[in-house]
Design an enzyme around this catalytic site. Structure first.
Site: not given
Ligand code: ISL
Ligand code: CA
Length: 537
Positions: A21, A23, A25, A29, A98, A199, A250, A314-315
């Site tokens: 990150d 910035n 928040d 990013d 993706d 995907d 995938e 990520h899954d």
């Protein structure tokens, strides 16, 4: 099979919202990704795969897209993306995006138009069905909900969604819709991207026979339906063949024979695939099953299609936790698992953080979890009367949040991921487990990944060589051979917490890489060795 740049490449997956990150928040990013491109290059990767960063209400972390042509605010701007792409290319990194075209967000303008009325021009971009006996058309479930049908009260019809209610499936039978998708793909390819990770691409065609299924929890009825190959051959014809790009599909619910139909070079569909016989169908480590899967896919694809090797993403929970030892043997185990994915046949994928042996995490309460898949299933099971504690415990290990905690850069607050409040809690072990620490140590997981990638790049035997499993029946020792043009690599792994005797003959072979210091013949716990021998002058 012909040689290509992507067959020789190592892919690094960036889940940007948890990467860096810049910035404050609390969200990663694209600027954070740009700043770390030199880090990815130093590791030795060739391709960066970015998870979706398009405009999205974020019900499924960006896999519910509301505008395919714009960058979501949390990720930054199109300028940020273009700068990232240019700088990646400038240092020899390729970038793949993706492609999520099985469904959109329910806030996509197409769906808002389609929902407006039964005779809306774009109604047929989605899949609608009248009620049957006053209710859902059949007993099919979706990945994230008890039914794949959601009632649209305005029209009295149900719409079809393979995932969350907020992710209505697109109707690929509609030619105009397909052309819209091809136009969008060209938009990104014309910007210079190097390909797509696609995907759940084998879900595009839907089952025509709407009768109930025997077991709605076996979701394979969502996939591999008639028509899918025609769609992919048309996509190749209309778009892909016109660009020097790579595509990785995938592809859940396929055997090697079914997977080959998607990646057989002569069929001009996709280049390679992620199958899920390990990630979705092998909950914890099962050596004999893993070995059989690797043999089946090598024999099933050999010479006609290209495989991909991954053990987490990520899954799926981080590999050293799910398939290795994230306790006393964490470093050796992380290196052993990397040795598997980088020396077995196929393209290796590195999920951000695995290169320093990041571990999965278990939070104490359902409120700490954000994954829609887990939260929906928890709510459903508890509503059905199951004990909340028992449901929570059963979902924890396989929750997708386990692998989505922020990247651990340093021992500073929030692991150097953000100066703000992170969107997801940082794994508390970041203090000693972080990139800065690994970069300082010669025997770190990071340094081993560098050596492994370098070894693979220097010897095409590890890329294009044959594969033979030497110990198909051994539950703890893994030993296999890669051979090409007079060079032979013998990879030996002790995938266990106990020392074990080396039960194969490596007389005269030279150790070219080892994950622990050990001069004895006997293998230490989680020891990995790569032997090399020139078998022909
Ligand atoms: O998460 C899974 C099981 O734990 C996987 O089966 C996953 O849901 C499935 O492979 C589809 O994944 C892809 O599509 C989903 C999205 O939520 C995932 O993040 C994405 O990788 C819907 O777009
Ligand atoms: Ca940010």
């Amino acid at each position: 099979m012909k040689r290509t740049w992507w067959k020789e490449a190592v892919v690094y997956q960036v889940y940007w919202r948890s990467f860096l990150d810049t910035n404050g928040d609390g969200y990663g990013d694209l600027e954070g990704v740009r700043q770390k491109l030199p880090y990815i290059k130093e590791l030795g990767a060739d391709v960066v795969w970015l998870n979706p960063f398009y405009v999205s209400p974020d019900r499924d972390n960006g896999y519910d897209i509301a505008d395919y042509y714009q960058v979501m605010d949390e990720a930054g701007t199109m300028k940020d993306f273009e700068r990232l792409l240019d700088e990646a290319h400038a240092i020899g990194l390729k970038v793949i995006l993706d492609l999520v075209v099985n469904h959109t967000s329910d806030e996509h303008p197409w769906f808002l138009e389609a929902k407006a009325s039964k005779d809306a021009p774009k109604r047929d971009y989605y899949i609608w069905h009248d009620p049957v006996d006053g209710g859902v058309p059949n007993n099919w479930r979706s990945y994230f909900a008890p039914s794949c049908w959601e009632l649209d009260s305005q029209s009295g019809q149900y719409y079809y969604h393979s995932f969350a209610v907020e992710q209505p499936d697109l109707n690929w039978e509609n030619e105009e819709l397909r052309q819209e998708i091809y136009r969008m793909m060209r938009f990104w390819l014309d910007k210079g991207i190097d390909g797509f990770r696609m995907d759940v691409i084998n879900l595009l065609a839907k089952r025509k026979d709407l009768s109930d299924v025997a077991n709605p929890y076996d979701l394979s009825y969502l996939a591999n339906n008639p028509g899918i190959h025609e769609y992919l051959q048309e996509m190749h014809e209309e778009v892909l063949q016109h660009y020097d790009c790579m595509t990785v599909g995938e592809i859940p619910f396929v055997t090697p024979a079914e997977g080959l139909l998607y990646v057989d070079e002569s069929r001009r569909e996709l280049d390679t695939l992620f199958h899920f016989q390990i990630a979705d169908e092998m909950p914890t480590w099962d050596m004999l099953r893993f070995k059989a899967i690797q043999r089946d896919w090598y024999e099933g694809l050999n010479g006609r299609g290209w495989n991909s090797q991954f053990l987490n993403n990520h899954d799926h929970t981080r590999q050293v936790t799910r398939y290795g030892n994230d306790g006393e043997h964490r470093v050796a185990s992380a290196k052993l698992l990397a040795t598997l994915t980088h020396t077995l046949p196929g393209m290796p994928y590195i999920y951000q953080g695995e290169e320093i042996g990041m571990t999965g995490v278990t939070f104490d309460s359902i409120d700490d979890y954000q994954d829609i898949a887990m939260r929906n299933r928890y709510a459903e099971e508890v509503a059905n009367g199951r004990d909340p504690e028992e449901v929570f415990a059963s979902l924890q290990l396989l929750s997708r949040d386990n692998s989505r905690t922020p990247m651990q850069w340093t021992d500073e607050p929030q692991a150097g991921f953000t100066t703000g409040v992170p969107w997801m809690r940082v794994n508390p072990n970041y203090y000693e487990l972080n990139v800065a620490t690994d970069l300082e140590r010669e025997d770190s997981v990071f340094r081993y990944y560098q050596q492994l990638i370098q070894l693979r790049k220097s010897h095409e035997t590890l890329i294009y060589g044959t594969f033979e499993d030497l110990l198909p029946e051994d539950e703890f020792l893994h030993a296999y051979v890669r051979e090409l043009d007079g060079t032979r690599f013998t990879i030996v792994l002790n995938h266990s917490d106990e020392p074990r005797d080396l039960s194969i003959d490596v007389e005269g072979d030279k150790i070219v890489l080892q994950n622990v210091k050990n001069d004895e013949a006997r293998l230490l716990p989680h020891e990995a060795r790569i032997y090399m021998k020139k078998t022909a002058i």
